[in-house]
Design a protein around this motif. Structure first.
Motif, PDB file in Angstrom:
ATOM      1  N   LEU A  32       0.830  -1.214   0.000  1.00 26.06           N
ATOM      2  CA  LEU A  32       0.000   0.000   0.000  1.00 26.06           C
ATOM      3  C   LEU A  32       0.862   1.261   0.000  1.00 26.06           C
ATOM      4  N   GLY A  83      -4.627   3.933  -1.174  1.00 26.34           N
ATOM      5  CA  GLY A  83      -3.631   3.344  -0.281  1.00 26.34           C
ATOM      6  C   GLY A  83      -4.010   3.514   1.179  1.00 26.34           C
ATOM      7  N   GLY A 120      -7.112   1.044   2.432  1.00 28.77           N
ATOM      8  CA  GLY A 120      -6.814  -0.314   2.871  1.00 28.77           C
ATOM      9  C   GLY A 120      -6.385  -0.358   4.323  1.00 28.77           C
TER      10      GLY A 120
END
Length: 578
Positions: free
Chosen positions: A73, A426, A429
């Motif tokens: 991520l 990003g 998550g």
């Protein structure tokens, strides 16, 4: 540019799938109590065997899955955050090398292969800290590298002492030889190495200085890689800590680190340094509970902390990116109206850090504090535990007040927004994992519910100090003008508290002034002085003179020989008749 975009996407997919497979394998290994020990013979030459060993168990696999998830991520986030960098491909490769070094450290039961991963982390972290190529970054990188070299030397000495047992695979010797003084010495050296890598007192100065690295690197370093390497190593060596003098020493040092970092964060105005000091505080918490023998709790908090701390840094990076690289929280304000999604993620991560019920940090942090209340702790360590918890809430509410409330006060005319889709994805998550990760891990690691029975006062003490710390932080933040005047009035204690107890000064100027001056004096007087005069250069000068005389005497001139002979005869006659 196409190559850099493709490497970001490939890294995201590969690391994400690797994370999922490691997590599922870790669950299987945990449920079946299965451990896989792999030995790969790299070279066999006569009687010399060079063997690479790997240890795959539930602990290494689950930790690897979290490291891979966060790094995937972070790399996806970096594609947009570092879009202005012409060498983004090089940056991504450095991050991948960083993750690879951490993987090697996690799965190694051998001190030599651990040293490879350990030094790999140190080397790549230096390259990443000096990435922006300015004087501040160079100084921070050198401080980081030299501080960690102390731990590298300690690990090398531990490897040398492992020769007494005939092998370097420490997992075979921890239980059977924990009573011997050699293993106690090795445990002390490993603790020293872990203290340098996890920035415990007196090696704490490098951790805030490492904020000179790009923010995605900070998100990776402070959540699951560099600073957690020391904690993870001590979790592996935890049998050596139980009931030893080293554990008592570590308990005091980690408690002081936790308190010092929480106190310093309340006087800091740099957004990234506040989060860095909160990392230092949480590392102290992990080390404290680890020194008391509860390695599973330290591991639990290591995983949950990685989730919300990476999210916290990514949110800070999004804010800094929109503020055109301004990191001063006094220039921020009203971010919730300009960047609502980022502000929401920042608040969730902050609340998880404070131990808000049912977020990721609550399950591990509350359990640690309750177990500390149940254990036989002295009053100093007990006070450091709970006072530091109040300080965590204090600086978190202060940070929220400065960034979320009031009017927008940018130092530049720039519209702030939530339009960075890759950065937001990003962060999303990690947002999900920061909410559900703690509960999920508590079911996995502690399938039998842990019941901690305490009196009502002790049971509610963590909640009480958190509420009190939050209220104090909020009031201090509101009184910013008055507090500024008070800080001038109480200048010495404020500077002492806000400068990490003068540790950066002692780690740089304090070290360089006397030892380096003494070293330069020693070099000038010995290496370049007496040793040269009495050694190589002196011998050269005397031999040069003798060889000149010898060459002169060996000249094929009869008059020279006759003159020399007559002189020697005269000297002998004078000596005999005198």
């Amino acid at each position: 540019m196409l190559w850099s975009v493709s490497i970001c996407v490939i890294s995201l997919v590969f690391l994400g799938l690797s994370s999922l497979s490691c997590f599922l394998s870790g669950l299987y290994f945990l449920g079946s109590e299965y451990v896989l020990f792999i030995e790969w013979e790299v070279v066999s030459l006569h009687s010399v065997n060079i063997v690479m060993t790997l240890l795959l168990d539930w602990m290494s696999l689950i930790f690897m899955s979290f490291v891979l998830l966060i790094s995937s991520l972070v790399i996806y986030y970096s594609e947009e955050y570092m879009s202005g960098d012409l060498n983004i491909g090089r940056f991504i490769l450095l991050v991948l090398m960083f993750v690879l070094s951490m993987m090697l450290l996690i799965i190694s039961p051998n001190l030599i292969s651990i040293l490879l991963g350990w030094d790999g982390l140190g080397l790549v972290s230096y390259c990443l800290v000096i990435y922006y190529q300015n004087v501040k970054s160079y100084n921070a990188g050198m401080l980081t590298a030299l501080s960690n070299r102390i731990g590298d030397v300690a690990l090398l000495l531990a490897i040398a002492w492992m020769l007494n047992f005939g092998g370097f695979n420490y997992v075979f010797y921890l239980t059977s030889m924990s009573e011997t003084w050699e293993m106690t010495l090795i445990g002390g050296l490993v603790v020293l190495a872990a203290m340098t890598k996890s920035a415990q007192i007196p090696f704490s100065a490098w951790l805030p200085a490492a904020m000179a690295a790009p923010t995605p690197v900070s998100a990776l370093v402070h959540s699951s890689t560099l600073v957690t390497a020391g904690v993870y190593l001590l979790i592996r060596f935890s049998p050596l800590l139980s009931g030893s003098e080293v554990s008592s020493f570590l308990l005091l040092i980690s408690g002081l680190t936790m308190f010092m970092a929480g106190l310093g964060a309340n006087f800091e105005f740099d957004l990234k340094k506040i989060i860095a000091l909160s990392t230092l505080s949480q590392l102290g918490l992990m080390m404290s509970i680890l020194s008391m023998g509860f390695y599973k709790l330290a591991y639990f908090h290591l995983l949950t902390h990685a989730l919300f701390k990476a999210l916290l840094f990514m949110c800070a990076g999004a804010v800094i990116h929109n503020m055109k690289d301004s990191q001063d929280i006094r220039n921020m304000g009203g971010i919730v109206t300009q960047m609502p999604y980022t502000a929401s993620c920042l608040n969730v991560a902050n609340l998880a850090l404070c131990g808000m019920p049912f977020l990721a940090g609550f399950y591990s942090k509350d359990l640690i504090l309750e177990v500390a209340g149940l254990s036989f702790l002295n009053s100093v360590s007990f006070g450091l535990f709970f006072f530091s918890t109040g300080l965590t809430m204090c600086y978190s509410l202060r940070l929220a007040y400065y960034t979320m409330t009031g009017d927008f006060q940018p130092s530049v005319c720039h519209p702030m927004n939530d339009e960075g889709h890759k950065m937001l994805k990003g962060m999303s998550g990690l947002l999900i994992m920061s909410v559900i990760g703690g509960g999920m891990l508590s079911w996995v690691l502690f399938p039998t519910p842990v019941m901690v029975c305490l009196p009502f006062g002790l049971k509610t003490l963590a909640l009480s100090v958190s509420v009190l710390g939050g209220w104090v932080g909020y009031e201090f933040a509101k009184m910013s003008v008055g507090m500024s005047l008070k800080s001038v009035e109480w200048y010495t204690p404020v500077v002492f508290s806000g400068s990490m107890w003068y540790m950066p000064f002692l780690s740089t100027f304090g070290v360089s002034k006397v030892p380096l001056w003494a070293g330069s004096l020693l070099v000038k007087s010995m290496d370049q002085g007496w040793s040269e005069h009495l050694g190589g250069q002196g011998i050269y000068a005397s031999l040069e003179g003798s060889s000149r005389v010898s060459g002169w005497l060996q000249d094929n001139d009869l008059k020279v020989y006759l003159t020399t002979f007559i002189l020697w005869v005269i000297v002998l006659l004078v000596f005999m008749w005198g």
